[in-house]
Design a protein around this motif. Structure first.
Motif, PDB file in Angstrom:
ATOM      1  N   LEU A  20     -44.106 -97.869 -27.949  1.00 24.21           N
ATOM      2  CA  LEU A  20     -42.721 -98.168 -28.873  1.00 24.21           C
ATOM      3  C   LEU A  20     -41.570 -98.191 -26.890  1.00 24.21           C
ATOM      4  O   LEU A  20     -42.599 -98.564 -26.458  1.00 24.21           O
ATOM      5  CB  LEU A  20     -42.892 -95.971 -28.963  1.00 24.21           C
ATOM      6  CG  LEU A  20     -43.021 -95.237 -27.828  1.00 24.21           C
ATOM      7  CD1 LEU A  20     -42.201 -94.993 -26.979  1.00 24.21           C
ATOM      8  CD2 LEU A  20     -43.829 -94.063 -28.497  1.00 24.21           C
ATOM      9  N   LEU A  21     -40.676 -98.412 -27.814  1.00 26.23           N
ATOM     10  CA  LEU A  21     -39.308 -98.449 -26.730  1.00 26.23           C
ATOM     11  C   LEU A  21     -38.830 -97.501 -26.558  1.00 26.23           C
ATOM     12  O   LEU A  21     -38.985 -96.038 -27.554  1.00 26.23           O
ATOM     13  CB  LEU A  21     -38.525 -99.615 -27.430  1.00 26.23           C
ATOM     14  CG  LEU A  21     -39.166-100.969 -27.600  1.00 26.23           C
ATOM     15  CD1 LEU A  21     -37.906-101.912 -28.059  1.00 26.23           C
ATOM     16  CD2 LEU A  21     -39.833-101.315 -26.363  1.00 26.23           C
ATOM     17  N   VAL A  22     -38.215 -97.092 -25.590  1.00 30.79           N
ATOM     18  CA  VAL A  22     -37.521 -96.633 -25.353  1.00 30.79           C
ATOM     19  C   VAL A  22     -36.166 -97.168 -24.337  1.00 30.79           C
ATOM     20  O   VAL A  22     -35.876 -97.559 -24.017  1.00 30.79           O
ATOM     21  CB  VAL A  22     -38.037 -95.577 -23.594  1.00 30.79           C
ATOM     22  CG1 VAL A  22     -36.765 -94.853 -23.194  1.00 30.79           C
ATOM     23  CG2 VAL A  22     -38.716 -94.568 -23.992  1.00 30.79           C
ATOM     24  N   ASP A  23     -34.767 -96.888 -25.941  1.00 30.74           N
ATOM     25  CA  ASP A  23     -33.795 -97.109 -25.825  1.00 30.74           C
ATOM     26  C   ASP A  23     -33.845 -99.055 -26.325  1.00 30.74           C
ATOM     27  O   ASP A  23     -34.763 -99.814 -25.673  1.00 30.74           O
ATOM     28  CB  ASP A  23     -32.501 -97.387 -24.072  1.00 30.74           C
ATOM     29  CG  ASP A  23     -32.715 -95.989 -24.443  1.00 30.74           C
ATOM     30  OD1 ASP A  23     -32.565 -95.117 -25.313  1.00 30.74           O
ATOM     31  OD2 ASP A  23     -32.121 -95.443 -22.940  1.00 30.74           O
ATOM     32  N   ALA A  24     -33.055 -99.358 -26.497  1.00 28.60           N
ATOM     33  CA  ALA A  24     -32.596-100.266 -26.875  1.00 28.60           C
ATOM     34  C   ALA A  24     -31.145-100.993 -26.494  1.00 28.60           C
ATOM     35  O   ALA A  24     -30.411-101.465 -27.452  1.00 28.60           O
ATOM     36  CB  ALA A  24     -32.827-100.933 -28.493  1.00 28.60           C
ATOM     37  N   GLY A  25     -30.928-100.902 -25.432  1.00 29.79           N
ATOM     38  CA  GLY A  25     -30.094-101.812 -24.874  1.00 29.79           C
ATOM     39  C   GLY A  25     -29.864-103.372 -24.122  1.00 29.79           C
ATOM     40  O   GLY A  25     -28.278-103.388 -23.632  1.00 29.79           O
ATOM     41  N   LEU A  26     -30.865-103.954 -24.572  1.00 33.42           N
ATOM     42  CA  LEU A  26     -30.462-105.107 -24.720  1.00 33.42           C
ATOM     43  C   LEU A  26     -29.883-105.973 -25.564  1.00 33.42           C
ATOM     44  O   LEU A  26     -30.249-105.410 -26.849  1.00 33.42           O
ATOM     45  CB  LEU A  26     -31.973-106.238 -23.679  1.00 33.42           C
ATOM     46  CG  LEU A  26     -32.684-105.462 -22.647  1.00 33.42           C
ATOM     47  CD1 LEU A  26     -33.788-105.312 -22.561  1.00 33.42           C
ATOM     48  CD2 LEU A  26     -31.180-106.414 -21.346  1.00 33.42           C
ATOM     49  N   SER A  27     -29.542-107.435 -25.463  1.00 24.58           N
ATOM     50  CA  SER A  27     -29.186-107.533 -27.281  1.00 24.58           C
ATOM     51  C   SER A  27     -30.273-107.482 -27.689  1.00 24.58           C
ATOM     52  O   SER A  27     -31.930-107.807 -27.506  1.00 24.58           O
ATOM     53  CB  SER A  27     -28.799-109.242 -26.943  1.00 24.58           C
ATOM     54  OG  SER A  27     -29.858-110.409 -26.776  1.00 24.58           O
ATOM     55  N   CYS A  28     -30.348-107.825 -29.177  1.00 25.62           N
ATOM     56  CA  CYS A  28     -31.743-108.157 -29.847  1.00 25.62           C
ATOM     57  C   CYS A  28     -32.257-109.146 -29.451  1.00 25.62           C
ATOM     58  O   CYS A  28     -33.491-109.157 -29.858  1.00 25.62           O
ATOM     59  CB  CYS A  28     -31.206-108.421 -31.332  1.00 25.62           C
ATOM     60  SG  CYS A  28     -32.480-107.726 -32.672  1.00 25.62           S
ATOM     61  N   ARG A  29     -31.858-110.566 -28.960  1.00 19.85           N
ATOM     62  CA  ARG A  29     -32.282-111.247 -28.928  1.00 19.85           C
ATOM     63  C   ARG A  29     -33.457-111.316 -27.359  1.00 19.85           C
ATOM     64  O   ARG A  29     -34.445-112.036 -28.158  1.00 19.85           O
ATOM     65  CB  ARG A  29     -31.406-113.083 -28.796  1.00 19.85           C
ATOM     66  CG  ARG A  29     -32.098-113.870 -28.805  1.00 19.85           C
ATOM     67  CD  ARG A  29     -31.005-115.298 -28.652  1.00 19.85           C
ATOM     68  NE  ARG A  29     -30.217-115.389 -28.096  1.00 19.85           N
ATOM     69  CZ  ARG A  29     -30.637-115.192 -26.769  1.00 19.85           C
ATOM     70  NH1 ARG A  29     -31.210-115.501 -26.203  1.00 19.85           N
ATOM     71  NH2 ARG A  29     -29.199-114.560 -25.793  1.00 19.85           N
ATOM     72  N   GLU A  30     -32.471-111.231 -26.665  1.00 18.68           N
ATOM     73  CA  GLU A  30     -33.274-110.592 -25.429  1.00 18.68           C
ATOM     74  C   GLU A  30     -34.600-109.940 -25.555  1.00 18.68           C
ATOM     75  O   GLU A  30     -35.184-109.804 -25.414  1.00 18.68           O
ATOM     76  CB  GLU A  30     -31.882-109.835 -24.354  1.00 18.68           C
ATOM     77  CG  GLU A  30     -32.553-109.842 -23.193  1.00 18.68           C
ATOM     78  CD  GLU A  30     -32.422-111.540 -21.680  1.00 18.68           C
ATOM     79  OE1 GLU A  30     -32.999-112.064 -21.555  1.00 18.68           O
ATOM     80  OE2 GLU A  30     -31.237-112.263 -22.799  1.00 18.68           O
ATOM     81  N   ASP A  56     -25.697 -99.235 -23.039  1.00 22.89           N
ATOM     82  CA  ASP A  56     -26.398-100.098 -22.316  1.00 22.89           C
ATOM     83  C   ASP A  56     -27.571 -99.767 -22.279  1.00 22.89           C
ATOM     84  O   ASP A  56     -29.420-100.026 -21.511  1.00 22.89           O
ATOM     85  CB  ASP A  56     -26.130 -99.506 -20.789  1.00 22.89           C
ATOM     86  CG  ASP A  56     -25.549 -98.253 -20.096  1.00 22.89           C
ATOM     87  OD1 ASP A  56     -25.399 -96.989 -21.130  1.00 22.89           O
ATOM     88  OD2 ASP A  56     -26.479 -98.194 -19.628  1.00 22.89           O
ATOM     89  N   HIS A  57     -27.392 -98.528 -23.102  1.00 23.80           N
ATOM     90  CA  HIS A  57     -28.844 -98.361 -23.879  1.00 23.80           C
ATOM     91  C   HIS A  57     -29.119 -98.452 -25.644  1.00 23.80           C
ATOM     92  O   HIS A  57     -30.515 -98.129 -26.565  1.00 23.80           O
ATOM     93  CB  HIS A  57     -29.044 -96.125 -23.710  1.00 23.80           C
ATOM     94  CG  HIS A  57     -28.968 -95.673 -22.029  1.00 23.80           C
ATOM     95  ND1 HIS A  57     -30.044 -95.855 -21.510  1.00 23.80           N
ATOM     96  CD2 HIS A  57     -27.930 -96.098 -21.775  1.00 23.80           C
ATOM     97  CE1 HIS A  57     -29.840 -95.784 -20.012  1.00 23.80           C
ATOM     98  NE2 HIS A  57     -28.263 -95.980 -20.059  1.00 23.80           N
ATOM     99  N   ALA A  58     -28.319 -98.310 -25.976  1.00 25.51           N
ATOM    100  CA  ALA A  58     -27.899 -98.648 -28.058  1.00 25.51           C
ATOM    101  C   ALA A  58     -27.894 -99.398 -28.398  1.00 25.51           C
ATOM    102  O   ALA A  58     -27.593 -99.209 -29.295  1.00 25.51           O
ATOM    103  CB  ALA A  58     -27.632 -96.860 -28.379  1.00 25.51           C
ATOM    104  N   ARG A  59     -27.692-100.675 -27.662  1.00 26.45           N
ATOM    105  CA  ARG A  59     -26.929-101.856 -27.787  1.00 26.45           C
ATOM    106  C   ARG A  59     -27.041-102.603 -28.791  1.00 26.45           C
ATOM    107  O   ARG A  59     -26.990-102.795 -29.657  1.00 26.45           O
ATOM    108  CB  ARG A  59     -26.304-102.886 -26.997  1.00 26.45           C
ATOM    109  CG  ARG A  59     -25.973-103.688 -27.344  1.00 26.45           C
ATOM    110  CD  ARG A  59     -25.878-105.133 -25.814  1.00 26.45           C
ATOM    111  NE  ARG A  59     -24.613-104.993 -25.027  1.00 26.45           N
ATOM    112  CZ  ARG A  59     -24.751-104.485 -23.923  1.00 26.45           C
ATOM    113  NH1 ARG A  59     -26.146-104.564 -23.453  1.00 26.45           N
ATOM    114  NH2 ARG A  59     -23.930-104.480 -23.131  1.00 26.45           N
ATOM    115  N   SER A  60     -27.814-102.432 -28.713  1.00 25.78           N
ATOM    116  CA  SER A  60     -28.758-103.614 -30.417  1.00 25.78           C
ATOM    117  C   SER A  60     -30.238-101.862 -31.939  1.00 25.78           C
ATOM    118  O   SER A  60     -31.086-102.661 -31.996  1.00 25.78           O
ATOM    119  CB  SER A  60     -29.791-104.600 -30.049  1.00 25.78           C
ATOM    120  OG  SER A  60     -30.817-104.205 -29.431  1.00 25.78           O
ATOM    121  N   ALA A  61     -29.354-101.360 -30.731  1.00 29.75           N
ATOM    122  CA  ALA A  61     -30.762 -99.901 -31.771  1.00 29.75           C
ATOM    123  C   ALA A  61     -30.515-100.394 -33.165  1.00 29.75           C
ATOM    124  O   ALA A  61     -32.457-100.428 -34.332  1.00 29.75           O
ATOM    125  CB  ALA A  61     -30.437 -98.934 -31.154  1.00 29.75           C
ATOM    126  N   ALA A  62     -29.668-100.437 -33.817  1.00 26.21           N
ATOM    127  CA  ALA A  62     -29.809-100.839 -35.408  1.00 26.21           C
ATOM    128  C   ALA A  62     -29.873-101.693 -35.726  1.00 26.21           C
ATOM    129  O   ALA A  62     -30.426-101.768 -37.018  1.00 26.21           O
ATOM    130  CB  ALA A  62     -28.123-100.567 -35.809  1.00 26.21           C
TER     131      ALA A  62
END
Ligand SMILES: [Zn+2]
Ligand SMILES: [Zn+2]
Length: 268
Positions: A20-30, A56-62
């Motif tokens: 699992l991941l904790v947070d998604a703060g990078l771009s989706c591509r990254e 910085d934690h949720a940038r690309s979550a959706a």
């Protein structure tokens, strides 16, 4: 950690085949590229835990959830603040403070933290006898978090700023006050006090994360933490500092004396 700091936070955790991941703060591509380079298929993830709504934690979550069909988990406040109702995501599980949920082989315990966001959470992630604590973005250390992390074999926590560098730095005073405040971030000195007084006896690995590039320096982070561990007679604790580019895999072994075949967690 796939990435850490104000440019984007994402941690990959693996135990017994569950990732699992904790947070998604990078771009989706990254995130896709960094998962790829660590040998992980994004679609194989069991969930993305979202600690809070800051970019910085949720940038690309959706976007990540839509792209790879991975469910998100977080507080009801995070769901509302990110406007996820309309986001077409693969799904969302609301986490209640201190109520454990099972994600494959990993037990997730959400722990509330004081930060200027909507229902922000830290996490205790455990598998068998092995547990890690994961806390970024909190203004001060409350007893509940210290207690929740007491039995953890590894702790990942922010050492965000040096108070002197922040005060002398170029940020507007309102921003400085926010970071310094009880709902902002933890300083090197906060971490020094935690390591000297609050760290559990079981902990053998400490990862210091979310290190500010403007108001801190890795040497200060390491020096403050090492001195605190020495004062406590805990020089055996392994310290890792994260960078915006992340870290390699860190193995968290089961505690000494655990039954043979005890489970292991890995943290990227
Ligand atoms: Zn942050
Ligand atoms: Zn934040």
């Amino acid at each position: 950690m796939l990435g850490s700091g104000s440019s984007g936070n994402t941690t990959l955790v693996e135990a017994q085949g569950t990732r699992l991941l904790v947070d998604a703060g990078l771009s989706c591509r990254e995130m896709g590229e960094r998962l790829d380079s660590s040998g992980v298929d994004p679609a194989s993830l069991a969930a993305v835990l979202v600690s809070h709504e800051h970019q910085d934690h949720a940038r690309s979550a959706a976007a990540f959830s839509r792209r790879w069909g991975v469910r998100l988990m977080g507080s009801a406040g995070t769901y509302a603040a990110l406007g996820l109702e309309e986001a077409g995501i693969a799904g969302y599980d609301v986490l209640e403070p201190n109520r454990e949920v099972q994600v494959g082989a990993i037990t997730v315990r959400p722990v509330p933290v004081p930060h200027d966001a909507s229902g922000p959470l830290a996490f205790v992630l455990s598998c068998g006898d092995t547990a890690i604590g994961h806390a970024t973005d909190l203004g001060h250390l409350q007893r509940g978090l210290v207690e929740a992390f007491r039995a953890c074999d590894a702790v990942l926590i922010e050492s965000n700023y040096d108070a002197g560098l922040l005060r002398e730095g170029s940020y507007p005073w309102s921003v400085k006050a926010r970071i310094l405040g009880a709902w902002g971030h933890l300083s090197n000195d906060d971490i020094g006090r935690y390591l000297a007084q609050g760290l559990g006896e079981a902990c053998r690995t400490v990862v210091l994360a979310h290190i500010s590039q403007n108001n801190n320096h890795p040497e200060l982070v390491r020096m403050t933490a090492e001195q605190a561990l020495q004062r406590r007679g805990r020089s055996e604790v392994a310290l890792t500092l994260t960078t915006p580019e992340g870290t390699g895999w860190l193995e968290v072994e089961p505690p000494a004396g655990a039954p043979r075949g005890a489970k292991q967690l890995r943290l990227f």
